[in-house]
Write a protein that holds these residues in place. Structure first.
Motif, PDB file in Angstrom:
ATOM      1  N   GLU A  52       0.834  -1.208   0.000  1.00 54.68           N
ATOM      2  CA  GLU A  52       0.000   0.000   0.000  1.00 54.68           C
ATOM      3  C   GLU A  52       0.865   1.252   0.000  1.00 54.68           C
ATOM      4  N   ASN A  53       1.909   1.235   0.804  1.00 52.07           N
ATOM      5  CA  ASN A  53       2.798   2.403   0.858  1.00 52.07           C
ATOM      6  C   ASN A  53       3.547   2.597  -0.456  1.00 52.07           C
ATOM      7  N   LEU A  54       3.966   1.480  -1.057  1.00 50.48           N
ATOM      8  CA  LEU A  54       4.662   1.574  -2.338  1.00 50.48           C
ATOM      9  C   LEU A  54       3.708   1.971  -3.454  1.00 50.48           C
ATOM     10  N   SER A  55       2.437   1.608  -3.295  1.00 49.20           N
ATOM     11  CA  SER A  55       1.439   1.927  -4.319  1.00 49.20           C
ATOM     12  C   SER A  55       1.056   3.399  -4.309  1.00 49.20           C
ATOM     13  N   VAL A  56       1.311   4.082  -3.186  1.00 48.42           N
ATOM     14  CA  VAL A  56       0.956   5.493  -3.064  1.00 48.42           C
ATOM     15  C   VAL A  56       2.194   6.267  -2.613  1.00 48.42           C
ATOM     16  N   PRO A  57       3.172   6.411  -3.518  1.00 46.82           N
ATOM     17  CA  PRO A  57       4.446   7.053  -3.122  1.00 46.82           C
ATOM     18  C   PRO A  57       4.370   8.577  -3.214  1.00 46.82           C
ATOM     19  N   ILE A  58       3.693   9.208  -2.268  1.00 45.98           N
ATOM     20  CA  ILE A  58       3.591  10.668  -2.275  1.00 45.98           C
ATOM     21  C   ILE A  58       4.920  11.264  -1.809  1.00 45.98           C
ATOM     22  N   ILE A  59       5.498  12.123  -2.654  1.00 52.26           N
ATOM     23  CA  ILE A  59       6.814  12.703  -2.392  1.00 52.26           C
ATOM     24  C   ILE A  59       6.686  14.209  -2.193  1.00 52.26           C
ATOM     25  N   PRO A  60       6.893  14.705  -0.975  1.00 52.46           N
ATOM     26  CA  PRO A  60       6.852  16.165  -0.757  1.00 52.46           C
ATOM     27  C   PRO A  60       8.070  16.829  -1.400  1.00 52.46           C
ATOM     28  N   ILE A  61       7.854  17.902  -2.164  1.00 52.18           N
ATOM     29  CA  ILE A  61       8.987  18.637  -2.739  1.00 52.18           C
ATOM     30  C   ILE A  61       9.088  20.045  -2.164  1.00 52.18           C
ATOM     31  N   THR A  62       8.024  20.533  -1.577  1.00 48.56           N
ATOM     32  CA  THR A  62       8.027  21.787  -0.808  1.00 48.56           C
ATOM     33  C   THR A  62       7.025  21.572   0.333  1.00 48.56           C
ATOM     34  N   PRO A  63       6.927  22.499   1.280  1.00 47.76           N
ATOM     35  CA  PRO A  63       5.945  22.327   2.363  1.00 47.76           C
ATOM     36  C   PRO A  63       4.503  22.210   1.879  1.00 47.76           C
ATOM     37  N   SER A  64       4.216  22.703   0.670  1.00 46.87           N
ATOM     38  CA  SER A  64       2.824  22.692   0.213  1.00 46.87           C
ATOM     39  C   SER A  64       2.603  21.915  -1.089  1.00 46.87           C
ATOM     40  N   ILE A  65       3.681  21.493  -1.744  1.00 38.85           N
ATOM     41  CA  ILE A  65       3.562  20.799  -3.037  1.00 38.85           C
ATOM     42  C   ILE A  65       4.160  19.395  -2.921  1.00 38.85           C
ATOM     43  N   SER A  66       3.405  18.405  -3.430  1.00 33.87           N
ATOM     44  CA  SER A  66       3.880  17.020  -3.439  1.00 33.87           C
ATOM     45  C   SER A  66       3.634  16.403  -4.799  1.00 33.87           C
ATOM     46  N   ILE A  67       4.367  15.311  -5.056  1.00 36.97           N
ATOM     47  CA  ILE A  67       4.225  14.573  -6.317  1.00 36.97           C
ATOM     48  C   ILE A  67       3.740  13.168  -6.008  1.00 36.97           C
ATOM     49  N   LEU A  68       2.829  12.670  -6.849  1.00 33.66           N
ATOM     50  CA  LEU A  68       2.390  11.279  -6.768  1.00 33.66           C
ATOM     51  C   LEU A  68       2.689  10.617  -8.110  1.00 33.66           C
ATOM     52  N   PRO A  69       3.871   9.986  -8.249  1.00 35.74           N
ATOM     53  CA  PRO A  69       4.188   9.289  -9.504  1.00 35.74           C
ATOM     54  C   PRO A  69       3.604   7.880  -9.486  1.00 35.74           C
ATOM     55  N   LEU A  70       2.780   7.569 -10.469  1.00 33.67           N
ATOM     56  CA  LEU A  70       2.150   6.247 -10.535  1.00 33.67           C
ATOM     57  C   LEU A  70       2.733   5.441 -11.680  1.00 33.67           C
TER      58      LEU A  70
END
Length: 275
Positions: free
Chosen positions: A156-174
């Protein structure tokens, strides 16, 4: 009872004196297991022959605590290495049958055998082997459930790899395949993380997804609606032509406030440049 205990010691000595013949008889009993012995030892680091002698020692000598500990150890080992339970059951029953064959041979050499002592011995030995099996299966089941839960959480954690790049912006690469189950996990984890991390902009990169079924696309659109309801901007990047064509044919589209960009690099440049 002391006579029965002393008799158990003599039986153990008799089996030790005939160790090789005992092992040969055991392998003949375990028809389906004997060809798997080397494979089980290689992948599970479990020596079935040595463990058979250890089990017999605990059973004959009445080592109840050691027997339970050994059953727990075996249960964890078989669960960890995903070894076949039917092999274990066949192996233990082969040990039981072989043990009784050699007890019979031992008593054939004796005179004035007490039938009462034999019945007591039979009850003790079979109860201890049954106890070993019960503890083994209980521990196997508990440990297997624990491993499955841990693996599921990891997936589940690997399936939803949310990566914070700033305090307010994150990336979800699928990447890979998204089925209905993974889509459910995505929705739950994404909405939870938006709240936990206070994400204001989530860039969802779909360049690693070659195609999606129509129900998954519908689920994705609903998830993006949920993201918007939480006050977070959803940016979609990397949509493949196959997915876009399917959305067009199905009459599906993202919310008008959802921005789409060609690549993740474009989104990073555009949004990091605004900070």
């Amino acid at each position: 009872m002391p006579e029965v205990f002393e008799e158990s010691i003599e039986i153990r000595k008799y089996i030790d004196l005939n160790k090789q013949n005992f092992e040969d008889s055991l392998l003949l009993e375990a028809v389906n297991v004997k060809d798997k012995i080397k494979e089980i030892e290689k992948y599970g680091n479990i020596n079935l022959i040595n463990n058979a002698h250890k089990l017999i020692g605990f059973v004959i000598n009445g080592k109840e605590k050691e027997l339970e500990d050994f059953a727990e150890q075996e249960g964890i080992a078989w669960a960890t290495h995903a070894l076949t339970l039917s092999f274990k059951l066949e192996w233990i029953q082969a040990i039981r049958r072989t043990l009784w064959r050699y007890i019979q041979k031992y008593y054939e050499q004796m005179k004035n055998v007490s039938l009462e002592e034999l019945f007591i011995l039979e009850k003790q030995i079979n109860n201890r082997i049954d106890k070993f099996l019960n503890v083994f299966f209980i521990i196997y089941s508990k440990y297997k459930d624990k491993l499955i839960k841990e693996q599921r959480e990891l997936v589940e954690n690997l399936s939803v790899p949310i990566i914070p790049i700033t305090p307010s912006i994150s990336i979800l690469p699928l990447i890979g395949t998204i089925d209905s189950m993974r889509a459910d996990i995505l929705e739950e984890k994404v909405l939870m993380e938006i709240g936990n991390l206070r994400i204001q902009t989530l860039i969802i990169d779909l360049s690693g997804i070659a195609d999606m079924e129509s129900d998954v696309i519908h689920h994705l659109i609903k998830m993006i609606d949920g993201i918007s309801l939480m006050g977070c901007n959803a940016i979609i990047t990397g949509l493949r032509a196959e997915v876009v064509r399917k959305m067009i044919h199905l009459g599906m589209k993202f919310d008008k406030n959802t921005e789409t960009l060609g690549t993740l690099q474009q989104a990073l440049y555009q949004y990091i440049g605004k900070i």
